[in-house]
Design an enzyme around this catalytic site. Structure first.
Site, mmCIF file in Angstrom:
data_model
loop_
_atom_site.group_PDB
_atom_site.id
_atom_site.type_symbol
_atom_site.label_atom_id
_atom_site.label_comp_id
_atom_site.label_asym_id
_atom_site.label_seq_id
_atom_site.Cartn_x
_atom_site.Cartn_y
_atom_site.Cartn_z
ATOM 1 N N ALA A 105 3.311 -4.361 4.027
ATOM 2 C CA ALA A 105 2.176 -4.383 4.952
ATOM 3 C C ALA A 105 1.223 -3.194 4.894
ATOM 4 O O ALA A 105 0.082 -3.312 5.332
ATOM 5 C CB ALA A 105 2.694 -4.537 6.378
ATOM 6 N N GLY A 109 -4.298 -3.901 6.199
ATOM 7 C CA GLY A 109 -5.471 -4.786 6.184
ATOM 8 C C GLY A 109 -5.100 -6.188 6.637
ATOM 9 O O GLY A 109 -5.698 -6.746 7.555
ATOM 10 N N LYS A 110 -4.072 -6.737 5.996
ATOM 11 C CA LYS A 110 -3.716 -8.121 6.329
ATOM 12 C C LYS A 110 -2.971 -8.179 7.658
ATOM 13 O O LYS A 110 -3.120 -9.131 8.417
ATOM 14 C CB LYS A 110 -2.932 -8.754 5.185
ATOM 15 C CG LYS A 110 -3.823 -8.849 3.956
ATOM 16 C CD LYS A 110 -3.197 -9.494 2.794
ATOM 17 C CE LYS A 110 -4.081 -9.323 1.572
ATOM 18 N NZ LYS A 110 -4.188 -7.910 1.095
ATOM 19 N N ASP A 172 2.416 -9.690 0.361
ATOM 20 C CA ASP A 172 1.268 -9.141 -0.370
ATOM 21 C C ASP A 172 1.897 -8.113 -1.312
ATOM 22 O O ASP A 172 2.016 -6.938 -0.983
ATOM 23 C CB ASP A 172 0.308 -8.485 0.624
ATOM 24 C CG ASP A 172 -1.019 -8.124 -0.022
ATOM 25 O OD1 ASP A 172 -1.446 -8.837 -0.934
ATOM 26 O OD2 ASP A 172 -1.622 -7.116 0.389
ATOM 27 N N CYS A 225 -2.961 -8.367 -6.124
ATOM 28 C CA CYS A 225 -4.321 -8.025 -6.560
ATOM 29 C C CYS A 225 -4.304 -7.817 -8.067
ATOM 30 O O CYS A 225 -4.822 -6.844 -8.588
ATOM 31 C CB CYS A 225 -4.854 -6.816 -5.798
ATOM 32 S SG CYS A 225 -3.826 -5.383 -5.940
HETATM 33 N N1 SAM Z 1 -0.756 -5.817 2.658
HETATM 34 C C1 SAM Z 1 -1.354 -4.505 2.538
HETATM 35 C C2 SAM Z 1 -2.768 -4.562 3.098
HETATM 36 O O1 SAM Z 1 -3.348 -5.645 3.155
HETATM 37 O O2 SAM Z 1 -3.276 -3.514 3.512
HETATM 38 C C3 SAM Z 1 -1.307 -3.996 1.111
HETATM 39 C C4 SAM Z 1 0.081 -4.026 0.543
HETATM 40 S S1 SAM Z 1 0.268 -3.289 -1.053
HETATM 41 C C5 SAM Z 1 -0.448 -4.436 -2.096
HETATM 42 C C6 SAM Z 1 1.975 -3.505 -1.329
HETATM 43 C C7 SAM Z 1 2.873 -2.652 -0.448
HETATM 44 O O3 SAM Z 1 4.238 -3.058 -0.654
HETATM 45 C C8 SAM Z 1 2.827 -1.168 -0.771
HETATM 46 O O4 SAM Z 1 2.474 -0.451 0.377
HETATM 47 C C9 SAM Z 1 4.263 -0.842 -1.208
HETATM 48 O O5 SAM Z 1 4.673 0.447 -0.813
HETATM 49 C C10 SAM Z 1 5.059 -1.928 -0.505
HETATM 50 N N2 SAM Z 1 6.372 -2.248 -1.115
HETATM 51 C C11 SAM Z 1 6.766 -2.088 -2.396
HETATM 52 N N3 SAM Z 1 8.038 -2.490 -2.553
HETATM 53 C C12 SAM Z 1 8.462 -2.932 -1.348
HETATM 54 C C13 SAM Z 1 9.705 -3.450 -0.861
HETATM 55 N N4 SAM Z 1 10.752 -3.611 -1.672
HETATM 56 N N5 SAM Z 1 9.803 -3.772 0.440
HETATM 57 C C14 SAM Z 1 8.741 -3.610 1.274
HETATM 58 N N6 SAM Z 1 7.543 -3.108 0.874
HETATM 59 C C15 SAM Z 1 7.415 -2.782 -0.425
#
Ligand code: SAM
Length: 453
Positions: A105, A109-110, A172, A225
Site C-alpha cells: 500500500a 495513492g490507491k 499493487d 507499473c
Molecule cells: N499501492 C501504492 C500506491 O498506490 O501508492 C504503491 C505500491 S508499490 C508499487 C509496491 C509496494 O509493495 C512497495 O511499497 C513495497 O515496499 C511493498 N512490498 C514489497 N514486497 C512486499 C510484501 N512481501 N508484502 C507487502 N508489501 C510489499
C-alpha cells in the site's frame, strides 16, 4: 539516461518496430501531471480537465510546487499519476461498506482512493512491509482523514491466515517499474532482467496470500507499473495454475476506445494495459477477476494478545466532544494514543490489530492528560471533527506556510488555548496559544524543509 538496451530489444519484439519506437519516444517525452481530488473537500483544481476513467481525477496544465501549496498539506487532493487511478473502475459496483485489503500500500495513492469508495461503514486494511515506507502511508491516511483505514506493517504472506475474509483484495505489486521509465530515472538505472525474475517470484507469493485472504465471491485486483509480461499476464497465469478453485469473470469493465487502453484476457481476468504513447498516463497494467463462490467464508484467526484497551466513561465524554457523530465511534487506547473506531468495524479492527502489527487505525484522536485531550494531527484532518469544539485560526497563504514550516506565528490570529489551524477552510493541524506565545503543534516530521522549496 538511456533506456536499458535489453528492454528496448524486447519491446521491439513484442510490439513491432514502429509501435516500440513510438513507446520509446513517449518514454523520453514530457509526462502528464495529475491529481485526484478529495471527495469531501474543496480544491482549486476542480475545474481542470477530468481524467476520463477517474471520477475525481484531474490533469493539470503544468506541475506546480505542491510543497508550497497549503491545500496539498490540508489533503484537498492527492498527487497521483493518471493511469493508476483506473483501479477505481475495477471495484465492484456495491463497494460501500466493503472490507478491502490493500496488500502493498505505501505510500498510499490507491489506499486513499479505496478509502474514498468504501465509505464510512467500510474498512480498508492498508498493508506495507517496508518499515520506512509505511510511515509515509500512515501520514497520507491521516491526512486523507476518512477514519476508515487501518495501516499494518507485515509481509503480505501474513494475511494468508486471514482466510476467505476480505470482500476485495488489491495487489499493487512491487515490480521492475518499466512504466516509470519516464517519471523516474532511478527506474531505468535499477532495471535488469534478473530483477524482473526476482519481482515475478515476489508477485507469486503476494498473489497467493491475496487469494487466500479473499472471500468466496470476492474481487481480486492486480496491478503493476511495468510492461513486462512475466510480471503482468505471467503472474496471473501462474496464480491460475496454483489455485485449486476456479476464478469467475466480473461484469465487463466499460472502457472507451478513445482512452487508448489495450484490453485483454487471461483466463477469467480482464486485463488493461496502459502504454504512454497511447493512453495519457504512465505505463501501467491492471487486471480483475472474482473468486468463485465454492468455498466457505472465513473468520479472523483467534489470538490471545490484547493490543487495545477500552477508554473509561469520563475519557469517552472528553473524546466525544471532539467529533460530530460520537455515537458512530468506539474509543480505544493503543500505546499512548486514543483512537476512534467506526462501531461497525470494532471486531474487525480488534482482530486485525491482534494478528498483524498495526500502526494506525480509524481516527487517531490523541493523548489524554488529566482528562483533557491533546489532539493528534490526524484529528485535525478528520472529516468528522467537531469544529465547534475548538477555536479556529484562519491563516492566509504566507502565514499558513510559516505554520507548515514550524516557523514563528503571530499570536493575534490565535485564541487562548488550542486552535485548529486552517487555510481556505482546510484544516492543517493544531497550535496552542499561551499568552503572547504560540506553540506550533505541526509534526516536526511533516514540516516543509528549506530544501523542499
Ligand atoms: N499501492 C501504492 C500506491 O498506490 O501508492 C504503491 C505500491 S508499490 C508499487 C509496491 C509496494 O509493495 C512497495 O511499497 C513495497 O515496499 C511493498 N512490498 C514489497 N514486497 C512486499 C510484501 N512481501 N508484502 C507487502 N508489501 C510489499
Amino acid at each position: 539516461m538511456q533506456l536499458p538496451e535489453r528492454f528496448v530489444e524486447r519491446i521491439a519484439q513484442e510490439l513491432g518496430p514502429e509501435e516500440a519506437a513510438a513507446l520509446c519516444r513517449a518514454l523520453d517525452g514530457p509526462q502528464p501531471v495529475s491529481v485526484r481530488l478529495h471527495p469531501m473537500r474543496r480544491a482549486s483544481w476542480e475545474a481542470m480537465e477530468p481524467i476520463p476513467w477517474s471520477e475525481a481525477g484531474r490533469y493539470l496544465a503544468e506541475r506546480p510546487s505542491f510543497t508550497l501549496d497549503p491545500a496539498f498539506h490540508g489533503g484537498a487532493y492527492y498527487v497521483q499519476e493518471a493511469s493508476s487511478q483506473f483501479v477505481e473502475r475495477l471495484l465492484p459496483a456495491k463497494i460501500e461498506g466493503a472490507r478491502l485489503l490493500d496488500l502493498c500500500a505505501a505510500p498510499g495513492g490507491k489506499t486513499t482512493l479505496y478509502a474514498s469508495r468504501v465509505g464510512a461503514e467500510g474498512l480498508v486494511v492498508a498493508n506495507e512491509v517496508d518499515r520506512k515506507r509505511v510511515l509515509a502511508l500512515v501520514d497520507n491516511v491521516r491526512k486523507w482523514g476518512l477514519g476508515n483505514v487501518a495501516v499494518t506493517c507485515a509481509d503480505a504472506a501474513r494475511f494468508a491466515a486471514i482466510e476467505g475474509w476480505f470482500d476485495v483484495v488489491a495487489v499493487d505489486a512491487p515490480c521492475s517499474g518499466e512504466g516509470m521509465f519516464r517519471k523516474d530515472d532511478g527506474a531505468r538505472e535499477e532495471w535488469s532482467e534478473q530483477n524482473v525474475h526476482l519481482c515475478a517470484g515476489r508477485q507469486d507469493a503476494i498473489l497467493q496470500a491475496a487469494w487466500q485472504a479473499l472471500r468466496p465471491g470476492g474481487v481480486l485486483i492486480y496491478s503493476t507499473c511495468t510492461f513486462n509480461r512475466e510480471e503482468d499476464e505471467g503472474s496471473l497465469e501462474r496464480l491460475i495454475e496454483w489455485v485449486e478453485e476456479p476464478f469467475e469473470e466480473v461484469e465487463e469493465v466499460a472502457v472507451d476506445p478513445s482512452w487508448g487502453i489495450v484490453c485483454g484476457r487471461v483466463g477469467a481476468f480482464q486485463t488493461f494495459r496502459f502504454f504512454p504513447h497511447r493512453a495519457r498516463g504512465e505505463g501501467f497494467f491492471a487486471a480483475v477477476a472474482r473468486k468463485a463462490e465454492t468455498a466457505q467464508r472465513g473468520r479472523l484467526p483467534k489470538v490471545k494478545r490484547k493490543v487495545v484497551t477500552p477508554v473509561d466513561k469520563a475519557s469517552c465524554a472528553e473524546l466525544a466532544r471532539w467529533v460530530i457523530e460520537p455515537e458512530r465511534l468506539a474509543f480505544v487506547e493503543a500505546g499512548e494514543c486514543c483512537y476512534g473506531w467506526p462501531k461497525g468495524q470494532v471486531d474487525a479492527l480488534k482482530g486485525i490489530s491482534e494478528w498483524v502489527p498495526t500502526l494506525y487505525s480509524g481516527v487517531g484522536m490523541g493523548q489524554l492528560f488529566k482528562g483533557r485531550l491533546k489532539p493528534d494531527q490526524a484529528l485535525a484532518h478528520y472529516v468528522g471533527l467537531n469544529r465547534a469544539s475548538v477555536a479556529v485560526a484562519a491563516l492566509d497563504r504566507e502565514e499558513a506556510l510559516a505554520y507548515l514550516r514550524r516557523g514563528e506565528l503571530t499570536a493575534e490570529h490565535f485564541t487562548e488555548g488550542i486552535n485548529l489551524v486552517c487555510y481556505d477552510g482546510l484544516a492543517l493541524g493544531f497550535a496552542k496559544r499561551i499568552g503572547n506565545r504560540v506553540n506550533n503543534m505541526y509534526p516536526n516530521a511533516l514540516r516543509i524543509l528549506k530544501q523542499d522549496i
